[in-house]
Motif scaffolding. Structure first.
Motif, PDB file in Angstrom:
ATOM      1  N   GLY A 171       0.801  -1.222   0.000  1.00 20.72           N
ATOM      2  CA  GLY A 171       0.000   0.000   0.000  1.00 20.72           C
ATOM      3  C   GLY A 171       0.830   1.267   0.000  1.00 20.72           C
ATOM      4  N   GLY A 172       2.140   1.147   0.161  1.00 24.26           N
ATOM      5  CA  GLY A 172       2.995   2.325   0.136  1.00 24.26           C
ATOM      6  C   GLY A 172       3.061   3.051   1.465  1.00 24.26           C
ATOM      7  N   GLU A 179       5.805   7.353  13.854  1.00 24.06           N
ATOM      8  CA  GLU A 179       5.311   8.203  12.774  1.00 24.06           C
ATOM      9  C   GLU A 179       4.686   7.323  11.692  1.00 24.06           C
ATOM     10  N   ILE A 180       3.421   7.616  11.364  1.00 25.08           N
ATOM     11  CA  ILE A 180       2.718   6.878  10.322  1.00 25.08           C
ATOM     12  C   ILE A 180       2.348   7.841   9.201  1.00 25.08           C
ATOM     13  N   PHE A 181       2.666   7.464   7.973  1.00 27.88           N
ATOM     14  CA  PHE A 181       2.237   8.245   6.820  1.00 27.88           C
ATOM     15  C   PHE A 181       1.351   7.366   5.945  1.00 27.88           C
ATOM     16  N   VAL A 182       0.119   7.822   5.704  1.00 28.66           N
ATOM     17  CA  VAL A 182      -0.838   7.095   4.879  1.00 28.66           C
ATOM     18  C   VAL A 182      -0.874   7.757   3.500  1.00 28.66           C
ATOM     19  N   GLY A 210      -5.139   7.853  -1.504  1.00 22.41           N
ATOM     20  CA  GLY A 210      -5.887   6.690  -1.972  1.00 22.41           C
ATOM     21  C   GLY A 210      -5.921   5.553  -0.970  1.00 22.41           C
ATOM     22  N   ASN A 211      -5.491   5.791   0.278  1.00 20.98           N
ATOM     23  CA  ASN A 211      -5.475   4.738   1.287  1.00 20.98           C
ATOM     24  C   ASN A 211      -6.090   5.221   2.586  1.00 20.98           C
ATOM     25  N   ARG A 212      -6.488   4.261   3.420  1.00 15.76           N
ATOM     26  CA  ARG A 212      -7.003   4.553   4.756  1.00 15.76           C
ATOM     27  C   ARG A 212      -6.435   3.536   5.725  1.00 15.76           C
ATOM     28  N   SER A 255      -6.507   8.940   6.722  1.00 16.71           N
ATOM     29  CA  SER A 255      -6.701   8.685   5.290  1.00 16.71           C
ATOM     30  C   SER A 255      -5.994   9.719   4.433  1.00 16.71           C
ATOM     31  N   ASN A 256      -5.706   9.322   3.192  1.00 17.59           N
ATOM     32  CA  ASN A 256      -5.372  10.236   2.089  1.00 17.59           C
ATOM     33  C   ASN A 256      -4.256  11.240   2.361  1.00 17.59           C
ATOM     34  N   GLY A 257      -3.020  10.769   2.346  1.00 12.67           N
ATOM     35  CA  GLY A 257      -1.896  11.683   2.484  1.00 12.67           C
ATOM     36  C   GLY A 257      -1.764  12.287   3.860  1.00 12.67           C
ATOM     37  N   THR A 258      -2.036  11.490   4.904  1.00  6.48           N
ATOM     38  CA  THR A 258      -2.025  11.986   6.281  1.00  6.48           C
ATOM     39  C   THR A 258      -0.835  11.440   7.053  1.00  6.48           C
TER      40      THR A 258
END
Length: 326
Positions: free
Chosen positions: A92-93, A109-112, A115-117, A131-134
């Protein structure tokens, strides 16, 4: 300490400060620190289901099972479950690492990606949906008078009540203080607005007025209301939360009414990981009413907008971009 033993201690919810063996291992090297934070964060993400569909979980499980031999103990099951989520995260990247390690408190640190949740359980039991670039940064354990986290992007929080240790969401220079409640925050660094949406409980929106130090203007948010701070004008707007609020966070369905095309384009770009380029300024001002889902096909979605538009427009796809012209 090998990986299986490290995972075993994490799945036992062994805090770093409560285990000399863990602390010694993490203190040995930067690589050990990164390994510990990577496992700890992924395990936290696993606790709430992580928005993974059954097929993804099974595929990850099968991929790992083929390469794992030995007894099928509870440890084996935990290792396989962990490995399955690693497969999911890599595909999922997702980007997960440690932000700092100081005074025996590690920072996750989490980076989403767009297009992902995903979701994560914080050390105090609070839950966060992202979600979405968070990006979310939080400590391995909360110490001191406050429970501090940092957010860039959008998240929905269910905060565990603790009147003696307020929960604070830092969004740039601004912050949101919480005692125990359900609320959402939208605070992308490149957006012109910061939004706090309160479902239940009590939150205080502290707007930084510039300069250094604690120079804040504090505003209370009412239940089922949203407070929007415009970074450019400095104005604050209060409105009721729309009916589709829960649908977006729980089911990934976004409802909109008379919303401008350029505003929708920003949402579409984050949900579907595409960039929308308008060939004419007038196109940006067109408004639409309806819903879109994270599961929608982007091609079908664009056809729906084209049909719903009062005036015709054309669009083309090229290298991750959608060009819209009259």
């Amino acid at each position: 300490m090998d990986s299986e033993k490290l995972i075993h201690k994490i799945t036992e919810k062994k805090a770093l400060k409560d285990s000399k063996e863990l602390l010694d291992y993490v203190s040995e090297s930067g690589e050990n620190t990164k390994e510990y934070i990577r496992y700890k964060t992924l395990w936290a993400m696993l606790q709430t289901g992580n928005e993974m569909d059954e097929e993804t979980i099974n595929d990850g499980y099968k991929a790992v099972k083929r390469n794992v031999k030995g007894r099928k103990s509870s440890l084996y099951i935990n290792v396989v479950k962990y490995a399955a989520i690693v497969v999911f995260a890599l595909l999922g990247g997702y980007f997960i690492h440690f932000a700092d390690f100081n005074n025996e408190i590690a920072m996750n640190e989490i980076f989403v990606p767009k297009g992902n949740r995903t979701s994560v359980v914080l050390p105090d039991g609070s839950k966060v949906w992202l979600s979405n670039g968070t990006k979310l940064v939080y400590p391995e354990s909360f110490v001191g008078d406050f429970r501090n986290v940092q957010l860039e992007g959008e998240g929905f929080f269910e905060v565990t009540h603790d009147k003696d240790h307020p929960f604070i969401v830092n969004v740039g220079k601004h912050r949101i203080k919480v005692l125990g409640t359900k609320f959402a925050v939208v605070a992308y660094p490149d957006d012109e607005q910061v939004k706090a949406e309160l479902v239940s409980g009590k939150i205080q929106f502290d707007i930084h007025l510039g300069g250094t130090g604690d120079n804040y203007k504090s505003l209370m948010v009412s239940p089922m209301h949203s407070l929007v701070y415009d970074k450019t004008s400095g104005k604050v707007y209060d409105s009721t939360i729309p009916d589709g609020f829960y649908d977006y966070w729980q089911n990934g369905v976004y409802s909109f009414k008379d919303e401008r095309f350029d505003s929708l384009a920003t949402k579409i770009a984050r949900i579907y990981n595409v960039e929308i380029v308008f060939g004419d300024e007038e196109l940006k001002t067109r408004t639409f009413t309806g819903t879109l889902s994270v599961d929608d096909n982007i091609y079908t979605l664009m056809e729906a907008f084209k049909i719903a538009s009062g005036k015709p427009f054309e669009y083309t796809f090229e290298s991750g971009k959608i060009y819209i012209n009259k």
